[in-house]
Write a protein that holds these residues in place. Sequence first.
Motif, PDB file in Angstrom:
ATOM      1  N   ARG A 159      10.929  22.052  -6.211  1.00  0.00           N
ATOM      2  CA  ARG A 159      11.726  21.274  -5.259  1.00  0.00           C
ATOM      3  C   ARG A 159      11.006  21.311  -3.921  1.00  0.00           C
ATOM      4  O   ARG A 159      11.035  22.328  -3.204  1.00  0.00           O
ATOM      5  CB  ARG A 159      13.129  21.867  -5.133  1.00  0.00           C
ATOM      6  CG  ARG A 159      14.050  21.031  -4.263  1.00  0.00           C
ATOM      7  CD  ARG A 159      14.401  19.729  -4.961  1.00  0.00           C
ATOM      8  NE  ARG A 159      15.112  18.817  -4.104  1.00  0.00           N
ATOM      9  CZ  ARG A 159      16.205  18.144  -4.471  1.00  0.00           C
ATOM     10  NH1 ARG A 159      16.701  18.276  -5.686  1.00  0.00           N
ATOM     11  NH2 ARG A 159      16.786  17.307  -3.646  1.00  0.00           N
ATOM     12  N   SER A 161      11.403  19.168  -1.188  1.00  0.00           N
ATOM     13  CA  SER A 161      12.286  18.935  -0.041  1.00  0.00           C
ATOM     14  C   SER A 161      13.563  18.280  -0.563  1.00  0.00           C
ATOM     15  O   SER A 161      13.719  18.085  -1.765  1.00  0.00           O
ATOM     16  CB  SER A 161      11.607  17.996   0.965  1.00  0.00           C
ATOM     17  OG  SER A 161      11.385  16.735   0.342  1.00  0.00           O
ATOM     18  N   ALA A 162      14.442  17.910   0.368  1.00  0.00           N
ATOM     19  CA  ALA A 162      15.728  17.331  -0.051  1.00  0.00           C
ATOM     20  C   ALA A 162      15.532  16.061  -0.871  1.00  0.00           C
ATOM     21  O   ALA A 162      16.327  15.756  -1.761  1.00  0.00           O
ATOM     22  CB  ALA A 162      16.573  17.027   1.190  1.00  0.00           C
ATOM     23  N   ASP A 163      14.443  15.336  -0.589  1.00  0.00           N
ATOM     24  CA  ASP A 163      14.290  14.042  -1.275  1.00  0.00           C
ATOM     25  C   ASP A 163      13.011  13.953  -2.117  1.00  0.00           C
ATOM     26  O   ASP A 163      12.545  12.855  -2.433  1.00  0.00           O
ATOM     27  CB  ASP A 163      14.336  12.897  -0.252  1.00  0.00           C
ATOM     28  CG  ASP A 163      13.281  13.067   0.829  1.00  0.00           C
ATOM     29  OD1 ASP A 163      12.519  14.054   0.758  1.00  0.00           O
ATOM     30  OD2 ASP A 163      13.219  12.208   1.723  1.00  0.00           O
ATOM     31  N   LYS A 164      12.457  15.124  -2.486  1.00  0.00           N
ATOM     32  CA  LYS A 164      11.211  15.094  -3.254  1.00  0.00           C
ATOM     33  C   LYS A 164      11.109  16.275  -4.223  1.00  0.00           C
ATOM     34  O   LYS A 164      11.450  17.409  -3.876  1.00  0.00           O
ATOM     35  CB  LYS A 164      10.034  15.152  -2.280  1.00  0.00           C
ATOM     36  CG  LYS A 164       8.863  14.277  -2.701  1.00  0.00           C
ATOM     37  CD  LYS A 164       7.768  14.291  -1.665  1.00  0.00           C
ATOM     38  CE  LYS A 164       7.959  13.192  -0.634  1.00  0.00           C
ATOM     39  NZ  LYS A 164       6.887  13.144   0.362  1.00  0.00           N
ATOM     40  N   GLN A 221      13.563  11.429 -11.865  1.00  0.00           N
ATOM     41  CA  GLN A 221      13.717  10.714 -10.585  1.00  0.00           C
ATOM     42  C   GLN A 221      14.939   9.792 -10.623  1.00  0.00           C
ATOM     43  O   GLN A 221      15.755   9.782  -9.696  1.00  0.00           O
ATOM     44  CB  GLN A 221      12.452   9.884 -10.312  1.00  0.00           C
ATOM     45  CG  GLN A 221      12.602   8.907  -9.151  1.00  0.00           C
ATOM     46  CD  GLN A 221      11.267   8.342  -8.700  1.00  0.00           C
ATOM     47  OE1 GLN A 221      10.382   9.087  -8.308  1.00  0.00           O
ATOM     48  NE2 GLN A 221      11.138   7.034  -8.740  1.00  0.00           N
ATOM     49  N   GLY A 225      17.914  10.725  -8.236  1.00  0.00           N
ATOM     50  CA  GLY A 225      17.919   9.820  -7.089  1.00  0.00           C
ATOM     51  C   GLY A 225      17.011  10.285  -5.966  1.00  0.00           C
ATOM     52  O   GLY A 225      17.267   9.998  -4.795  1.00  0.00           O
ATOM     53  N   ILE A 226      15.988  11.052  -6.286  1.00  0.00           N
ATOM     54  CA  ILE A 226      14.985  11.459  -5.296  1.00  0.00           C
ATOM     55  C   ILE A 226      13.606  11.132  -5.866  1.00  0.00           C
ATOM     56  O   ILE A 226      13.475  10.816  -7.050  1.00  0.00           O
ATOM     57  CB  ILE A 226      15.057  12.975  -4.980  1.00  0.00           C
ATOM     58  CG1 ILE A 226      14.745  13.806  -6.243  1.00  0.00           C
ATOM     59  CG2 ILE A 226      16.403  13.353  -4.390  1.00  0.00           C
ATOM     60  CD1 ILE A 226      14.575  15.294  -5.974  1.00  0.00           C
ATOM     61  N   GLU A 227      12.568  11.204  -5.010  1.00  0.00           N
ATOM     62  CA  GLU A 227      11.217  10.913  -5.491  1.00  0.00           C
ATOM     63  C   GLU A 227      10.718  12.096  -6.345  1.00  0.00           C
ATOM     64  O   GLU A 227      10.754  13.244  -5.894  1.00  0.00           O
ATOM     65  CB  GLU A 227      10.279  10.709  -4.297  1.00  0.00           C
ATOM     66  CG  GLU A 227       8.886  10.289  -4.695  1.00  0.00           C
ATOM     67  CD  GLU A 227       7.926  10.360  -3.493  1.00  0.00           C
ATOM     68  OE1 GLU A 227       8.353  10.063  -2.353  1.00  0.00           O
ATOM     69  OE2 GLU A 227       6.765  10.754  -3.721  1.00  0.00           O
ATOM     70  N   ARG A 292      22.267  19.518 -13.130  1.00  0.00           N
ATOM     71  CA  ARG A 292      21.826  19.034 -11.825  1.00  0.00           C
ATOM     72  C   ARG A 292      21.540  20.172 -10.838  1.00  0.00           C
ATOM     73  O   ARG A 292      20.534  20.143 -10.133  1.00  0.00           O
ATOM     74  CB  ARG A 292      22.904  18.107 -11.262  1.00  0.00           C
ATOM     75  CG  ARG A 292      22.507  17.237 -10.123  1.00  0.00           C
ATOM     76  CD  ARG A 292      23.630  16.255  -9.824  1.00  0.00           C
ATOM     77  NE  ARG A 292      23.727  15.199 -10.821  1.00  0.00           N
ATOM     78  CZ  ARG A 292      22.984  14.097 -10.817  1.00  0.00           C
ATOM     79  NH1 ARG A 292      22.102  13.904  -9.865  1.00  0.00           N
ATOM     80  NH2 ARG A 292      23.120  13.188 -11.747  1.00  0.00           N
ATOM     81  N   ASP A 296      18.048  21.979  -7.726  1.00  0.00           N
ATOM     82  CA  ASP A 296      18.138  22.160  -6.269  1.00  0.00           C
ATOM     83  C   ASP A 296      17.061  23.126  -5.770  1.00  0.00           C
ATOM     84  O   ASP A 296      16.720  23.138  -4.591  1.00  0.00           O
ATOM     85  CB  ASP A 296      19.513  22.731  -5.884  1.00  0.00           C
ATOM     86  CG  ASP A 296      20.604  21.687  -6.047  1.00  0.00           C
ATOM     87  OD1 ASP A 296      20.259  20.497  -6.124  1.00  0.00           O
ATOM     88  OD2 ASP A 296      21.791  22.076  -6.112  1.00  0.00           O
TER      89      ASP A 296
END
Length: 311
Positions: A159, A161-164, A221, A225-227, A292, A296
């Motif tokens: 993980r 970051s929050a979006d990757k 992905q 819903g993240i890259e 899910r 994180d």
Amino acid sequence: MTEKKESMDSGVILVTGATGKSGTETVRLLRERGLPVRAIVRTMDDRAERLRERGAEIVQCDLLNFADVRMATTDVAKAYFSYPPGPGYIEAAVNFIQAVTDAGVHAVVEMSQIGVRPDTTHIGLQHWIVERMFDRTPLVVTHLRPTLFMNWVENFWIRISADKGILRLPLGSVRHAPITMEDVARVIEAILLNPEPHDREIYELFGAQELDWYAIAAKVQAELGIEVRYEPIEIWTMLAALTALGRPDRAHHLAMVSQDYRDGFYSGFNNMVEQLSGFKPTTVEEYVAANRDAFDTNGELAMTDVRLNAA
Ligand SMILES: NC(=O)c1ccc[n+]([C@@H]2O[C@H](COP(=O)([O-])OP(=O)(O)OC[C@H]3O[C@@H](n4cnc5c(N)ncnc54)[C@H](OP(=O)(O)O)[C@@H]3O)[C@@H](O)[C@H]2O)c1
């Protein structure tokens, strides 16, 4: 129904590795049917307590200790046998085979692995030998050869970051159909309920869809819903990183599995999971949706920059 058949149907089902991945799921499914289950645990910890809460009889047993195994197999009708790869596997299997044979156990489902063969040197050879040893017994025996488990996705997850997120593994662009523990356990359950038609069968087990790791990353992905991207690394890179973490045995095992994977031994597809269990195998999207939270944070085998640089 004969007296013998009645006692087979009502007898205790023994589950080895009950605190492990396939064992835990198998105990859960059997107990949900209300069947009498004896769960072998190595240590009386909170995992053992959870099995007890499910209604399983808990037996502390080291499979490397024949006296323990003999005690645990008394009055058992059927069993699931699984042991982690590495030192002790053949010894544990020999102990188990001798004990269940002496105890007059009726049927065993044993966990093997896809791609096992006599002309290799590692776990693939050990599994092949253990399969053949079971075949020499009077037991009704079934061998399961799953492909790579779905939890590799989670174990190697980084993980960023929050979006990757990144999936960094040494598995090239070769395809396999990742299979979940629940799917494997459903097959184990189905065979244990009616073992006779599966005597001496070898079942290769695959998940819902054959995918390379670029396609797996695309599915993760889409679900998170993240890259997410897949970054292939060399086997020796993973080997060095895991060895530096102080886990040389695990590193060596995963390196050998990775080489077999790159050589195509884990590829292929069939519908045996559905045929044997009646359930369609879990997709990558369904697995990620159900787990899910695990995405994180980094997985336990995450090949992070820090770990790679420390190697
Ligand atoms: N990973 C894959 O992708 C894959 C694919 C196909 C087949 N397989 C095969 O699957 C098998 C592993 O199954 P799994 O993942 O369900 O297992 P797992 O999660 O690794 O669990 C292993 C279990 O065995 C127990 N155990 C270890 N040593 C023991 C001993 N001496 N006495 C009693 N219990 C002992 C462990 O207890 P503790 O936790 O207390 O140590 C744990 O409950 C291996 O044979 C592997 O080759 C794996």
